[in-house]
Design a protein around this motif. Structure first.
Motif, PDB file in Angstrom:
ATOM      1  N   LEU A 101      54.249 -96.139  73.356  1.00 39.53           N
ATOM      2  CA  LEU A 101      54.363 -95.523  72.028  1.00 39.53           C
ATOM      3  C   LEU A 101      53.819 -94.097  72.019  1.00 39.53           C
ATOM      4  N   PRO A 102      52.635 -93.814  72.563  1.00 37.22           N
ATOM      5  CA  PRO A 102      52.180 -92.415  72.593  1.00 37.22           C
ATOM      6  C   PRO A 102      53.120 -91.503  73.361  1.00 37.22           C
ATOM      7  N   ALA A 103      53.705 -92.001  74.450  1.00 38.51           N
ATOM      8  CA  ALA A 103      54.630 -91.177  75.240  1.00 38.51           C
ATOM      9  C   ALA A 103      55.893 -90.865  74.442  1.00 38.51           C
ATOM     10  N   VAL A 104      56.414 -91.839  73.701  1.00 38.47           N
ATOM     11  CA  VAL A 104      57.606 -91.618  72.879  1.00 38.47           C
ATOM     12  C   VAL A 104      57.310 -90.599  71.784  1.00 38.47           C
ATOM     13  N   ALA A 106      55.028 -88.257  71.734  1.00 35.83           N
ATOM     14  CA  ALA A 106      54.819 -86.935  72.328  1.00 35.83           C
ATOM     15  C   ALA A 106      56.151 -86.305  72.729  1.00 35.83           C
ATOM     16  N   GLU A 107      57.015 -87.086  73.340  1.00 37.81           N
ATOM     17  CA  GLU A 107      58.300 -86.563  73.808  1.00 37.81           C
ATOM     18  C   GLU A 107      59.167 -86.107  72.642  1.00 37.81           C
ATOM     19  N   LEU A 108      59.042 -86.770  71.494  1.00 31.84           N
ATOM     20  CA  LEU A 108      59.852 -86.426  70.334  1.00 31.84           C
ATOM     21  C   LEU A 108      59.161 -85.430  69.407  1.00 31.84           C
ATOM     22  N   GLY A 109      57.995 -84.965  69.786  1.00 32.35           N
ATOM     23  CA  GLY A 109      57.321 -83.930  69.021  1.00 32.35           C
ATOM     24  C   GLY A 109      56.696 -84.395  67.723  1.00 32.35           C
TER      25      GLY A 109
END
Length: 290
Positions: A101-104, A106-109
């Motif tokens: 969830l944190p990676a998603v 971050a990737e989506l801003g």
């Protein structure tokens, strides 16, 4: 939203492996006008995916005036499937909450602390995330904080139905490989290592507002799941729904949307729809700073 919903893909590096994540935005006009507008992130159940939410994320986000982010976790939907020899460990929900969830986001801003709507496994993921990361608030529907016998009995029955064929055929409409989510979910929950899984102690760290809901007729858990949350997290509001099973957003969508709207009205005092932002994040309680 339905099985033909148009989705996009993003790639994250998760545990040293390039992993594709299927996602979609709902109520996008709000995000186009304000990139920092609040986001409700939808976290699906143990056999779920984007398409299996149907139109609920759209209906809820339009009702509360918020944009929504819906994604299929690794192993689900059109995201990267679980390898046949990949066995999910007992901490698989922690990994989703603390890593994926944190990676998603971050990737989506997504820079502001998100709002979360989690169902079943997704509810547990929402709780685990809120206990460790800044979170504006969370709605959890039929979450699990301990393993109950009724849950295991329900899963065993579902395994029998899956092996008989019709359930596998139905899930094949929503997942590239239905054995990927079903095997990962059922084998982990029925493993000896998972029998003592519990997050009761961890959720005490949650400081954001919570709305915990569950159907009185939930076939996968007792009301002690959400009542246990309220004992550990005092700012929890409970919503026990009569004549409702394990999926409140499907069984009672109108009632769920109304309750979420009322709850948001109490925790943000009407600020959210007007200003497009949440007035606090995890770490600051609603009664601070007034």
């Amino acid at each position: 939203m339905n099985s033909t919903t148009s989705t996009q893909r993003l790639r994250i590096d998760w545990r040293g492996r390039a992993t594709d994540i299927e996602y979609t935005w709902v109520n996008e006009a709000i995000g186009a006008a304000n990139r920092d507008a609040p986001v409700m992130v939808f976290l699906h159940e143990g056999l779920g995916s984007i398409a299996m939410w149907r139109d609920f994320p759209v209906r809820l986000c339009e009702a509360i005036g918020m944009r929504g982010l819906v994604y299929s976790r690794p192993g689900y939907g059109r995201s990267t499937m679980r390898a046949a020899d990949d066995r999910w460990e007992a901490d698989y929900l922690h990994r989703q909450a603390h890593e994926v969830l944190p990676a998603v986001l971050a990737e989506l801003g997504v820079r502001s602390p998100p709002w979360l709507f989690g169902h079943s496994d997704g509810g547990s993921i929402a709780l685990l995330h809120a206990a460790k990361f800044p979170t504006a608030g969370a709605v959890v529907a039929a979450p699990h904080i301990v393993v109950e016998d009724v849950s295991l009995d329900g899963i065993r029955k579902t395994v029998e139905i899956y092996r008989a064929g019709p359930l596998r055929d139905r899930l094949a409409r929503f997942h590239d490989d239905p054995d990927s989510p079903f095997g990962g979910w059922s084998e982990t929950w029925l493993s000896a290592a998972f029998r003592d899984w519990a997050i009761v102690e961890e959720i005490r760290a949650i400081t954001c507002p919570l709305l915990a809901m569950q159907g009185v007729d939930d076939e996968y858990g007792t009301l002690e799941q959400i009542r246990g949350i309220a004992r550990q997290v005092p700012q929890t509001r409970l919503f026990e729904i009569p004549a409702c099973g394990h999926s409140p957003h499907k069984d009672k969508p109108v009632e769920v949307i109304s309750e979420v709207s009322r709850w948001l009205g109490t925790v943000v005092l009407g600020v959210l729809p007007l200003a497009g932002k949440a007035p606090w994040s995890s770490g600051q309680r609603p009664d601070e700073g007034r």
